[in-house]
Design a protein around this motif. Structure first.
Motif, mmCIF file in Angstrom:
data_model
loop_
_atom_site.group_PDB
_atom_site.id
_atom_site.type_symbol
_atom_site.label_atom_id
_atom_site.label_comp_id
_atom_site.label_asym_id
_atom_site.label_seq_id
_atom_site.Cartn_x
_atom_site.Cartn_y
_atom_site.Cartn_z
ATOM 1 N N THR A 1 -15.183 4.224 -3.201
ATOM 2 C CA THR A 1 -15.013 4.660 -4.596
ATOM 3 C C THR A 1 -15.422 6.120 -4.775
ATOM 4 O OG1 THR A 1 -17.230 3.887 -5.073
ATOM 5 C CG2 THR A 1 -15.424 2.373 -5.548
ATOM 6 N N ILE B 1 -5.667 4.304 4.663
ATOM 7 C CA ILE B 1 -4.651 3.266 4.538
ATOM 8 C C ILE B 1 -3.673 3.544 3.421
ATOM 9 C CG2 ILE B 1 -6.025 1.379 5.471
ATOM 10 C CD1 ILE B 1 -6.975 0.940 2.564
ATOM 11 N N GLU B 2 -3.811 4.699 2.814
ATOM 12 C CA GLU B 2 -2.965 5.085 1.685
ATOM 13 C C GLU B 2 -1.479 4.935 2.020
ATOM 14 O OE1 GLU B 2 -4.683 6.488 -1.024
ATOM 15 O OE2 GLU B 2 -2.789 6.368 -2.117
ATOM 16 N N HIS C 1 -11.890 0.515 0.395
ATOM 17 C CA HIS C 1 -11.539 1.374 -0.743
ATOM 18 C C HIS C 1 -12.769 2.102 -1.283
ATOM 19 C CE1 HIS C 1 -7.576 -0.905 -1.826
ATOM 20 N NE2 HIS C 1 -7.640 -0.557 -0.570
ATOM 21 N N VAL D 1 -13.728 8.749 -4.794
ATOM 22 C CA VAL D 1 -12.949 9.741 -4.051
ATOM 23 C C VAL D 1 -11.514 9.538 -4.517
ATOM 24 C CG1 VAL D 1 -14.397 9.750 -1.992
ATOM 25 C CG2 VAL D 1 -12.460 8.187 -2.109
ATOM 26 N N GLU D 2 -10.685 10.507 -4.271
ATOM 27 C CA GLU D 2 -9.292 10.373 -4.649
ATOM 28 C C GLU D 2 -8.554 9.640 -3.532
ATOM 29 O OE1 GLU D 2 -5.117 11.324 -5.309
ATOM 30 O OE2 GLU D 2 -6.374 11.384 -3.545
ATOM 31 N N GLY D 3 -7.881 8.547 -3.835
ATOM 32 C CA GLY D 3 -7.094 7.826 -2.836
ATOM 33 C C GLY D 3 -7.872 6.704 -2.144
ATOM 34 N N HIS D 4 -7.227 6.114 -1.123
ATOM 35 C CA HIS D 4 -7.782 4.905 -0.501
ATOM 36 C C HIS D 4 -8.186 5.118 0.949
ATOM 37 C CE1 HIS D 4 -5.238 3.505 -3.817
ATOM 38 N NE2 HIS D 4 -6.210 2.643 -3.981
ATOM 39 N N SER E 1 -4.861 10.477 -1.069
ATOM 40 C CA SER E 1 -3.422 10.242 -1.291
ATOM 41 C C SER E 1 -2.652 11.525 -1.038
ATOM 42 C CB SER E 1 -3.150 9.689 -2.690
ATOM 43 O OG SER E 1 -3.645 10.530 -3.670
#
Ligand code: SF4
Ligand code: SF4
Ligand code: SF4
Lengths: 263, 424
Positions: B13, B38-39, B11, B15-18, B420
């Motif tokens: 950090t 992995i989103e 994850h 940044v937007e999303g995973h 995402s």
């Protein structure tokens, strides 16, 4: 973020207790979190109210030591269920932030299709992909507070946090958007020939959409005592198609119970 | 030299999303480098099926909170193209102004709140609020103004309320616009301060040749609609976007990947600057030159600089747009919409690159099929190949785990990925 004594906010002369908060996102657009960092003029005030210990979108440090967990997004996969349960264990107060968390949001539109395999195939073809029907946060763990909206109103988030810090009870409007809209002296959209869910939707957004001359889509879900059937009847009399009304009612998931009841 | 290097970022950090980064190096040789997405997918394309055309901008805007204006505009353009609606000049100018302010808002968020901490040895912008208050204040002012303009033109800074198929539900007043013009003129000083700060940072030294894809400028720097062009010489019509994106599925990602002339391509600020340098405002060109950003530049870390260059461009261009709007007589903001059976494509340059929306309608205006191709989705393969090359190069240079982890994280952040959104 460490604070010195001198930075501590006071309320009525008493030092204000700054709860430790974490923000956690699940299946969402992350717009509700952004509402909080996206309001520069009040961001620093917000940061003086709380101690942010976990906020992946903005910081590298993470911690499991938090009292309030803000949950954004809906739950659509097994790993999300596990993560959510873990957060529930750590948090004293768990807040569902935004309509995705409160009722599944736009994401639950995929649940309209009985056949989940069709949904998967429509997007990924024959490639296998993991997904389950969309659930709201309270369908998985206990939720202490819901903050509605797609997106949430920043002021409402701040007020809730302040009230938690002060141990005061939190009140959200029970009346519909129409009340706010009338107070804002907007021209009613019905008079302009436009559809609007203001009569049945919970207020609190200060009639965001009608202020822009755009009809309400019900993102905050039903007001207390919302009379959806009566509204549908009036709207049909005004010449709106049943389908257009249903599309709006089902858009954010807040009216799911009303739609079920009818079937 | 250390024998084994293992980098595992779960994850990532800021940044937007995973997304996750895995790198494994043995005896200075790269064993594995992986950019994993992995989103959870939300299935927007399926959600829309069977619904009326007016749902499209409202629902697809929720693909992304950061670039909701871009999604809304791409969606509106796709519907209008399908229904053969041509927006008038007033609407085109207001949409471009709105688009510019989203670009400014998003770029400044990325540069000053997400990327900056890496250059200042901080984990987030929060400690910088105390240690570098002036910089944070300039950044907050830039972002704040961009958001205020979006509130005014779009009705709301994210998930806009006034933007509809056919135009706008409501217009800003000329007083509001002229006040913004003054504030934008004053903002140039703040931008220069931020530029001054970034000019003191060292851009990591790394180059990997790739293909850059963007819209093609015609009367100006491109943002809304037009032909698609690549630095490898591809030229394509907007409606033929599928021949550019060529989406395919890989096991390491819930977002689809794309390729064109090579194994990967890049979209975004750097691609736009590389392909359309001549259309930049002179003040923006000056900034580019000051940072040695001369096309075609193949250092992905330079995307940060390209964003800075675009910030200057959009501010200058917004001042021009407002002047022109103030000189014109406002007309009815909304055209009538009559559904037409058929397919429509809308391509828009959003902060992270070209975004395509495509819908097929039946004769009643119901959506039969929909497709959205997201900029970060187009960048994933390029990020993967950059990551491999970067890890390999720095492993040979004998760098430690920590340094490689930081560089790899900075590389991914330089793309300003919206993960995402790319999965949606
Ligand atoms: S409720 Fe709306 S704004 Fe909030 S995360 Fe969900 S889609 Fe985004
Ligand atoms: S515009 Fe909508 S919210 Fe406002 S008064 Fe009319 S129905 Fe109610
Ligand atoms: S007016 Fe309706 S749709 Fe708009 S923000 Fe308020 S509750 Fe949501």
């Amino acid at each position: 973020m460490k604070t010195k004594e001198s930075d501590t906010k006071t309320y009525l002369g008493m030092p204000l207790y700054r709860p430790k908060v974490g923000f956690f996102e699940f299946s969402s657009c992350e717009g509700c979190q952004l509402q909080i960092v996206n309001n520069e003029s009040t961001l620093l005030d917000f940061l003086s109210l709380v101690e942010v210990v976990s906020f992946r979108e903005a910081m590298t440090e993470k911690s499991d030591d938090y009292e309030i967990a803000f949950i954004e997004g809906s739950i659509t996969r097994d790993d999300e269920v596990k993560r959510l349960k873990r957060i529930r264990k750590n948090a004293k107060i768990l807040v569902a932030l935004g309509s995705c968390a409160c009722f599944g949001g736009v994401n639950q539109l995929k649940n309209r299709f009985k056949n989940l395999n069709w949904v998967k195939k429509e997007v990924y073809g024959r490639h296998p992909v993991d997904t389950e029907p969309v659930r709201a946060v309270e369908d998985v763990v206990k939720v202490d507070l819901k903050i509605y909206g797609c997106p949430v109103k920043k002021e409402e988030v701040e007020k809730s946090v302040l009230h938690i810090a002060l141990g005061k009870s939190i009140e959200i409007p029970k009346y519909p958007v129409c009340m706010e809209c009338k107070a804002n002296e907007n021209i009613c959209l019905f008079d302009l020939g436009e559809l609007c869910l203001g009569p049945v939707t919970r207020a609190g957004c200060n009639s965001w959409c009608p202020n822009s001359r755009a009809g309400c889509w019900g993102c905050r879900g039903p007001a207390d005592d919302a009379n959806v059937e009566y509204m549908k009847k009036i709207m049909k009399e005004k010449g709106f198609s049943e389908e257009a009304i249903l599309e709006r009612l089902e858009c954010f998931g807040g009216f799911a119970d009303f739609l079920k009841r009818k079937k | 030299m250390k024998k084994t290097i293992n980098v595992n970022v779960k994850h990532l950090t800021r940044v937007e999303g995973h997304g996750n980064i895995h790198i494994k190096i043995r005896n200075g040789k790269l064993q594995e480098a992986q950019w994993e997405v992995i989103e959870t997918p939300r299935f927007f394309e399926a959600m829309l099926v069977g619904r009326n055309w007016d749902n499209a901008p409202l629902i697809t805007g929720r693909i992304c909170g950061i670039c909701s204006i871009g999604h809304t505009l791409a969606s509106i353009r796709a519907v209008e193209n399908a229904f053969k609606i041509v927006p008038d000049e007033q609407t085109r100018k207001l949409r471009l102004l709105l688009k510019h302010m989203e670009t400014l808002q998003s770029h400044s968020l990325h540069l000053c709140f997400l990327a900056l901490p890496d250059f200042m040895n901080a984990g987030s912008v929060f400690p910088l609020i105390k240690s570098h208050k002036d910089v944070v204040m300039h950044a907050a002012k830039i972002k704040g103004l961009a958001n205020d303009v979006c509130d005014c033109i779009g009705g709301r800074r994210l998930h806009p309320t006034r933007t509809v198929v056919g135009g706008f539900t409501k217009l800003p007043t000329k007083e509001e616009l002229s006040a913004f013009s003054e504030r934008l003129k004053a903002l140039i000083k703040d931008l220069m301060t931020v530029a001054g700060l970034f000019s003191g940072f060292k851009t990591p030294d790394f180059v990997r040749e790739t293909e850059f894809v963007s819209l093609k400028g015609k009367d100006g720097y491109p943002f809304i609609g037009g032909d698609v062009v690549s630095s490898d010489g591809v030229l394509m019509k907007e409606r033929d976007y599928k021949k550019v994106t060529n989406e395919y599925i890989v096991p390491q990602s819930t977002a689809k990947w794309c390729r064109l002339s090579r194994k990967s391509f890049a979209v975004g600020a750097l691609a736009r600057v590389n392909n359309n340098f001549e259309f930049l405002h002179p003040a923006a060109k000056d900034i580019a030159r000051r940072f040695d950003l001369i096309p075609v530049n193949h250092n992905p870390f330079m995307n940060n600089v390209a964003q800075l260059v675009e910030c200057v461009h959009v501010v200058m261009d917004s001042i021009r747009l407002i002047d022109e709007l103030l000189d014109s007589k406002f007309t009815d903001p909304r055209q009538e919409v009559k559904p037409v059976k058929g397919v429509g494509v809308g391509a828009v340059e959003v902060p992270r690159g070209i975004l395509y929306h495509c819908y097929e309608f039946d004769d009643k205006g119901k959506i039969v099929k929909s497709d959205c191709v997201i900029p970060t989705g187009q960048n994933h393969a390029n990020i993967q190949h950059d990551l491999e090359a970067l890890a390999e190069e720095y492993a040979v240079r004998g760098k430690e785990d920590g340094e490689i982890e930081l560089l790899a994280s900075m590389l991914v952040r330089a793309y300003d990925p919206c993960i995402s959104c790319s999965v949606h």
